[in-house]
Scaffold this active site. Structure first.
Site, PDB file in Angstrom:
ATOM      1  N   ASP A 185       0.867  -1.172   0.000  1.00 50.04           N
ATOM      2  CA  ASP A 185       0.000   0.000   0.000  1.00 50.04           C
ATOM      3  C   ASP A 185       0.906   1.225   0.000  1.00 50.04           C
ATOM      4  OD1 ASP A 185      -1.695   2.116   0.481  1.00 50.04           O
ATOM      5  OD2 ASP A 185      -2.694   1.218   2.206  1.00 50.04           O
TER       6      ASP A 185
ATOM      7  N   TYR B  34      -8.807  14.735  -7.482  1.00 54.06           N
ATOM      8  CA  TYR B  34      -7.899  14.027  -8.392  1.00 54.06           C
ATOM      9  C   TYR B  34      -7.026  15.020  -9.164  1.00 54.06           C
ATOM     10  CZ  TYR B  34      -6.520  10.879 -12.244  1.00 54.06           C
ATOM     11  OH  TYR B  34      -5.815  10.146 -13.167  1.00 54.06           O
TER      12      TYR B  34
END
Length: 253
Positions: free
Chosen positions: A58, A150
């Site tokens: 991760d 984003y």
């Protein structure tokens, strides 16, 4: 890239652009490390790629990134080429984005790039060679409605690329970003599904909403992005530094 075999680490390497890039490097005989959160997806990918290994990771977890790169160092497998490809996109109007959603977008799209890049820089500087290539987006060069988090993260990636390129200039390490337009990946397929769900349009009509940004009227293929990444990693691309290269059919000029 010169004939020397390199260790290439690709985050988000189990699918889409990451997997297409892994195939490109594997076919050239380089050692590939595919990193990502889905162990099963990574293992499925490495089964078809010679000289590749899976690294469940991760990239938003600082401790996990530190341990992963320490382990690679102890195995003499620190990457000469780092491809920061892990990312995720969630669309919503700004006033409906929760703070948790905002932080999650920055974590995976920007902080993960920072953590992995920070981990490899000392090794690359010492070796006198390195390629750090981040898959950003045309959203790092322009804005799109309903993608505030984003877009902010991808602008951050491009800014970090340019700053680090100056820091490392002359060291043999180059830092560049590749900025694809809408690409035929899981992220875009999820966007199409989201448009269908929220607007009631058909899938073809929803897809046209995305491809209209590309003057060629189509999605970019992952292999087209992979070709650009591979070129940036070559020894002959040593003069390319601090660039954000759009792979978008002319959408951004």
């Amino acid at each position: 890239m010169a004939d020397k075999q390199h260790v290439v680490l690709i985050t988000g390497g189990g699918s889409g652009i990451g997997l297409a890039t892994a195939r490109q490097f594997a076919n050239a005989g380089h050692k590939i490390i595919l990193a990502g959160r889905s162990k099963s997806r990574l293992e499925a990918a490495t089964n078809h790629l010679p000289g590749s290994t899976a690294l469940p990771l991760d990239v938003t977890d600082e401790a996990a990134v530190t341990v992963a790169f320490e382990n690679l160092d102890s195995q003499n497998m620190m990457p000469d080429v780092l491809i920061n490809n892990a990312g995720a996109a969630k669309t919503a109007p700004l006033h409906r984005i929760s703070l948790d959603d905002w932080r999650a977008a920055l974590d995976v799209n920007l902080t993960g790039v920072f953590l992995c890049t920070r981990a490899v820089v000392p090794h690359m500087k010492k070796a006198g060679f390195g390629r750090i290539i981040t898959v950003a987006s045309t959203a790092g060069l322009k804005g799109y409605a309903y993608t505030s988090a984003y877009t902010a993260a991808k602008h951050g990636v491009v800014g970090m690329t340019r700053a680090l390129a100056l820091e490392l200039a002359g060291s043999g390490v180059t830092v560049n970003a590749v900025c694809p337009g809408f690409t035929d990946t899981d992220i875009v397929r999820a966007s199409v599904s989201n448009i269908v769900e929220k607007t009631g349009r058909g899938a073809d009509e929803a897809l046209k909403e995305l491809t209209k940004h590309n003057p060629e009227g189509r999605l970019i293929r992952p292999e087209e992005v992979a070709d650009t990444i591979y070129w940036l990693a070559r020894a002959g691309a040593a003069a390319m530094n601090g660039q954000a290269i759009a792979v978008a059919g002319g959408e951004v000029m």
